[in-house]
Design a protein around this motif. Structure first.
Motif, PDB file in Angstrom:
ATOM      1  N   THR A 162       6.224  -9.683  -2.140  1.00 21.59           N
ATOM      2  CA  THR A 162       6.933  -8.442  -2.478  1.00 21.59           C
ATOM      3  C   THR A 162       6.345  -7.258  -1.707  1.00 21.59           C
ATOM      4  OG1 THR A 162       5.475  -8.103  -4.399  1.00 21.59           O
ATOM      5  CG2 THR A 162       7.571  -9.223  -4.786  1.00 21.59           C
ATOM      6  N   ALA A 163       5.037  -7.312  -1.407  1.00 20.88           N
ATOM      7  CA  ALA A 163       4.424  -6.248  -0.603  1.00 20.88           C
ATOM      8  C   ALA A 163       4.883  -6.321   0.847  1.00 20.88           C
ATOM      9  CB  ALA A 163       2.902  -6.350  -0.683  1.00 20.88           C
ATOM     10  N   LEU A 164       5.182  -7.531   1.331  1.00 20.34           N
ATOM     11  CA  LEU A 164       5.617  -7.702   2.718  1.00 20.34           C
ATOM     12  C   LEU A 164       6.972  -7.054   2.997  1.00 20.34           C
ATOM     13  CD1 LEU A 164       4.570 -11.394   3.544  1.00 20.34           C
ATOM     14  CD2 LEU A 164       3.791  -9.333   4.708  1.00 20.34           C
ATOM     15  N   GLU A 173      -3.325   5.944   4.606  1.00 21.84           N
ATOM     16  CA  GLU A 173      -4.707   5.976   4.120  1.00 21.84           C
ATOM     17  C   GLU A 173      -4.792   5.419   2.699  1.00 21.84           C
ATOM     18  OE1 GLU A 173      -5.992  10.008   4.465  1.00 21.84           O
ATOM     19  OE2 GLU A 173      -6.384   9.844   6.618  1.00 21.84           O
ATOM     20  N   ILE A 174      -5.672   4.428   2.518  1.00 31.08           N
ATOM     21  CA  ILE A 174      -5.909   3.819   1.215  1.00 31.08           C
ATOM     22  C   ILE A 174      -7.234   4.355   0.676  1.00 31.08           C
ATOM     23  CG2 ILE A 174      -6.286   1.661  -0.042  1.00 31.08           C
ATOM     24  CD1 ILE A 174      -4.616   0.251   2.082  1.00 31.08           C
ATOM     25  N   SER A 175      -7.195   4.992  -0.473  1.00 29.01           N
ATOM     26  CA  SER A 175      -8.392   5.632  -1.041  1.00 29.01           C
ATOM     27  C   SER A 175      -9.256   4.601  -1.772  1.00 29.01           C
ATOM     28  CB  SER A 175      -7.982   6.756  -2.001  1.00 29.01           C
ATOM     29  OG  SER A 175      -7.180   7.695  -1.340  1.00 29.01           O
ATOM     30  N   LEU A 181      -3.453  -3.467  -4.382  1.00 31.90           N
ATOM     31  CA  LEU A 181      -1.998  -3.586  -4.402  1.00 31.90           C
ATOM     32  C   LEU A 181      -1.326  -2.307  -4.872  1.00 31.90           C
ATOM     33  CD1 LEU A 181       0.569  -5.334  -4.146  1.00 31.90           C
ATOM     34  CD2 LEU A 181       0.174  -6.082  -6.502  1.00 31.90           C
ATOM     35  N   ASN A 182      -1.823  -1.717  -5.935  1.00 32.42           N
ATOM     36  CA  ASN A 182      -1.196  -0.522  -6.497  1.00 32.42           C
ATOM     37  C   ASN A 182      -1.158   0.624  -5.487  1.00 32.42           C
ATOM     38  OD1 ASN A 182      -0.063   1.155  -8.545  1.00 32.42           O
ATOM     39  ND2 ASN A 182      -2.089   2.006  -8.930  1.00 32.42           N
ATOM     40  N   GLN A 183      -2.253   0.821  -4.752  1.00 31.81           N
ATOM     41  CA  GLN A 183      -2.298   1.912  -3.780  1.00 31.81           C
ATOM     42  C   GLN A 183      -1.431   1.620  -2.558  1.00 31.81           C
ATOM     43  OE1 GLN A 183      -5.714   4.082  -2.890  1.00 31.81           O
ATOM     44  NE2 GLN A 183      -6.742   3.731  -4.837  1.00 31.81           N
ATOM     45  N   VAL A 184      -1.348   0.353  -2.169  1.00 37.77           N
ATOM     46  CA  VAL A 184      -0.472  -0.022  -1.051  1.00 37.77           C
ATOM     47  C   VAL A 184       0.984   0.245  -1.419  1.00 37.77           C
ATOM     48  CG1 VAL A 184       0.364  -1.942   0.349  1.00 37.77           C
ATOM     49  CG2 VAL A 184      -2.084  -1.696  -0.084  1.00 37.77           C
TER      50      VAL A 184
END
Length: 334
Positions: A162-164, A173-175, A181-184
């Motif tokens: 589902t992320a793909l 930018e990922i903190s 997953l949630n931040q992506v």
């Protein structure tokens, strides 16, 4: 959403715990030490259990699997973080990010499921001691672990797929110090409804379900302990659960603390620091909790080291005394 802001991305940026240059060496040394302690400690647990036939029991079978999963769990995130600090880079490729997410979800799910199996094992041992060997037979234990791997692998695969299908904007930018997953999903410009639903469903299945199973098992355990007439029997029954209860409390309270703190403060840096608790600290402390509170594990570790030391001394003695090897070889020929 403007179409020109959507692009085919090839990499994300992991902001990590701190952007201060003077702290990078300290963070590198700290996390390298924690990683090595975690791997070494969990390997010792696995070696102790596999080398001592007295520990070939369901409880220790699940514990050895938990140690293996903890090694894999911490190896999913920390090595990449250390490489980025050493190379002074924040980049993780798109493929690497999806792969990291897959294995992260896989091992988090396995941690939950194995802790649930350990709670069920303690429930059977305390509430149904006469039927323990019949219920918790080796075939059932192996089947439970196999099903846990299959279930976690399928759910993590579903979330990764589902992320793909998400499209991303310019802000990549990922903190965090790993691909969460949630931040992506929050970085996506496309419709995230399906991804969010799958994420919540998976969290309920791999998090809420096992936690409910653990609570049910311990409610039955408490009820059985309260029904015991002997104070010594109550203490013995509770002591067999103390290590597992400590690990469960540490794991779930740190996870809960991470999400409550991130929801309350909305600070990406505080959320990243809180994530260290369950991604690094918990796997590192598990071997200490089980080895320090368990006489069987301590005895097995002592026997293992004594055996290895004795073996090393014999080999060293044979190397220093070639005539002894020669006489042994002649005696074998005779």
């Amino acid at each position: 959403m403007e179409l020109e802001n959507v692009t085919w991305i090839t990499e994300f940026l992991l902001l990590g715990l701190s952007e201060e240059p003077e702290l990078q060496s300290f963070i590198f040394g700290l996390f390298l030490s924690m990683y090595l302690i975690t791997v070494f400690g969990n390997l010792l647990i696995i070696l102790a259990i596999s080398s001592d036939s007295h520990l070939h029991m369901p409880m220790y079978f699940f514990l050895s699997n938990l140690s293996l999963v903890d090694i894999c769990f911490i190896s999913t995130t920390i090595p990449k973080m250390l490489v980025n600090i050493q190379s002074q880079s924040k980049v993780i490729t798109y493929e690497g990010c999806i792969t990291q997410m897959y294995f992260y979800i896989l091992f988090v799910g396995l941690d939950n499921l194995i802790l649930t199996m350990m709670a069920y094992d303690r429930f059977v041992a305390i509430c149904h001691p006469l039927h323990y060997t019949v219920i918790m037979n080796p075939q059932l234990c192996e089947l439970l672990v196999l099903l846990s791997w299959i279930m976690s692998a399928l759910i993590s695969l579903l979330q990764s797929l589902t992320a793909l299908r998400l499209s991303f904007c310019i802000d990549l930018e990922i903190s965090q110090f790993f691909c969460e997953l949630n931040q992506v999903i929050q970085l996506a410009c496309s419709n995230t409804f399906l991804s969010n639903m799958v994420m919540y469903f998976s969290a309920l299945l791999l998090g809420g379900g096992p936690f409910a199973g653990i609570l049910y098992s311990y409610s039955k355990i408490v009820s059985c302990i309260r029904g015991m007439s002997s104070a010594q029997g109550k203490y013995k029954a509770f002591s067999t659960c103390a290590s597992h209860l400590s690990v469960v409390s540490l794991f779930y309270f740190t996870v809960l603390g991470v999400y409550l703190s991130s929801a309350a403060t909305h600070s990406s840096q505080s959320s990243a620091i809180a994530s260290v608790l369950y991604t690094v600290v918990t796997p590192m402390l598990n071997p200490f909790i089980y080895s320090l509170r368990n006489k069987d594990i301590k005895g097995a570790l002592k026997s293992f080291f004594v055996k290895e030391t004795t073996k090393g001394a014999i080999v060293l003695g044979l190397k220093k005394c070639p005539w002894l090897r020669k006489s042994k070889a002649q005696s074998q020929l005779l």
